[in-house]
Design an enzyme around this catalytic site. Structure first.
Site, PDB file in Angstrom:
ATOM      1  N   TYR A   6       0.813  -1.215   0.000  1.00  0.00           N
ATOM      2  CA  TYR A   6       0.000   0.000   0.000  1.00  0.00           C
ATOM      3  C   TYR A   6       0.848   1.268   0.000  1.00  0.00           C
ATOM      4  O   TYR A   6       0.323   2.367  -0.062  1.00  0.00           O
ATOM      5  CB  TYR A   6      -0.904   0.016   1.243  1.00  0.00           C
ATOM      6  CG  TYR A   6      -0.117  -0.091   2.528  1.00  0.00           C
ATOM      7  CD1 TYR A   6       0.446   1.042   3.115  1.00  0.00           C
ATOM      8  CD2 TYR A   6       0.121  -1.322   3.125  1.00  0.00           C
ATOM      9  CE1 TYR A   6       1.207   0.938   4.275  1.00  0.00           C
ATOM     10  CE2 TYR A   6       0.868  -1.426   4.281  1.00  0.00           C
ATOM     11  CZ  TYR A   6       1.406  -0.297   4.852  1.00  0.00           C
ATOM     12  OH  TYR A   6       2.163  -0.406   5.992  1.00  0.00           O
ATOM     13  N   GLY A   7       2.163   1.132   0.095  1.00  0.00           N
ATOM     14  CA  GLY A   7       3.024   2.303   0.258  1.00  0.00           C
ATOM     15  C   GLY A   7       4.109   2.387  -0.784  1.00  0.00           C
ATOM     16  O   GLY A   7       3.855   2.340  -1.986  1.00  0.00           O
ATOM     17  N   THR A   8       5.350   2.472  -0.317  1.00  0.00           N
ATOM     18  CA  THR A   8       6.480   2.737  -1.208  1.00  0.00           C
ATOM     19  C   THR A   8       6.847   1.564  -2.100  1.00  0.00           C
ATOM     20  O   THR A   8       7.673   1.716  -3.001  1.00  0.00           O
ATOM     21  CB  THR A   8       7.724   3.151  -0.400  1.00  0.00           C
ATOM     22  OG1 THR A   8       8.143   2.059   0.416  1.00  0.00           O
ATOM     23  CG2 THR A   8       7.434   4.377   0.461  1.00  0.00           C
ATOM     24  N   LEU A   9       6.234   0.390  -1.885  1.00  0.00           N
ATOM     25  CA  LEU A   9       6.505  -0.768  -2.749  1.00  0.00           C
ATOM     26  C   LEU A   9       5.571  -0.843  -3.955  1.00  0.00           C
ATOM     27  O   LEU A   9       5.732  -1.707  -4.815  1.00  0.00           O
ATOM     28  CB  LEU A   9       6.406  -2.065  -1.942  1.00  0.00           C
ATOM     29  CG  LEU A   9       7.586  -2.321  -1.012  1.00  0.00           C
ATOM     30  CD1 LEU A   9       7.260  -3.449  -0.029  1.00  0.00           C
ATOM     31  CD2 LEU A   9       8.828  -2.649  -1.803  1.00  0.00           C
ATOM     32  N   GLU A  81      11.141  -4.417   5.403  1.00  0.00           N
ATOM     33  CA  GLU A  81      10.135  -3.961   6.366  1.00  0.00           C
ATOM     34  C   GLU A  81      10.511  -4.282   7.808  1.00  0.00           C
ATOM     35  O   GLU A  81       9.769  -3.973   8.728  1.00  0.00           O
ATOM     36  CB  GLU A  81       8.775  -4.576   6.028  1.00  0.00           C
ATOM     37  CG  GLU A  81       8.300  -4.303   4.609  1.00  0.00           C
ATOM     38  CD  GLU A  81       7.971  -2.836   4.331  1.00  0.00           C
ATOM     39  OE1 GLU A  81       8.257  -1.959   5.174  1.00  0.00           O
ATOM     40  OE2 GLU A  81       7.421  -2.556   3.258  1.00  0.00           O
TER      41      GLU A  81
END
Length: 157
Positions: A6-9, A81
């Protein structure tokens, strides 16, 4: 294993290139997905990191991407992570583009300070979004400086 990011990936975001290093394993994009439950998605710390908090029913259904990853890629994602000491990978139900529901590993920030729940909640993340909080990649952080990485986390050690 299926993972929900949901983010920087996500594609087009600062850490997506991690997926393209084939020495780190294999992945297959399964498309866009959305959490079946509401969660708080916030942007916090001096590095503007997106965090999904494990508070079901608060916030929004979160839009992200679903990937099938092999064991090696999962290890690389876990390392990035810092699972399970920083983020914790938990299985959550996600609705895929075709309307089916699939259980996916998702990295959630469990040991967070309660004041994060006072920040704005987002339903999707883009480092260059209108929030004006661009992500600061680790390559741009002071090398050698010992950060308490996230001031928003209770006990990071």
């Amino acid at each position: 294993m299926k993972v929900f990011v949901y983010g920087t990936l996500q594609r087009g975001q600062p850490n997506f290139q991690l997926f393209d290093d084939t020495k780190d394993g294999c992945y297959k994009s399964l498309g866009v997905g959305m959490t079946t439950k509401k969660y708080p998605l916030v942007i916090a710390s001096k590095f503007n990191i997106p965090f999904m908090l494990p508070v079901e029913g608060t916030g929004n259904k979160i839009k992200g991407e679903v990937y099938e990853v092999d064991d090696r890629m999962l290890e690389v994602l876990d390392e990035l992570e810092r699972h399970p000491t920083f983020y914790r990978r938990e299985m959550i139900p996600v609705t895929s583009e075709d309307g089916s529901t699939v259980d996916c590993g998702c990295y959630l920030l469990f040991n967070f300070r309660e004041d994060l729940l006072k920040l704005p909640f987002y339903d999707t993340y883009d480092s260059n979004g209108s929030h004006d909080l661009p992500y600061v990649p680790s390559s741009s952080r002071d090398v050698g400086k010992n950060y308490n990485l996230i001031s928003s986390v209770k006990n990071v050690d």
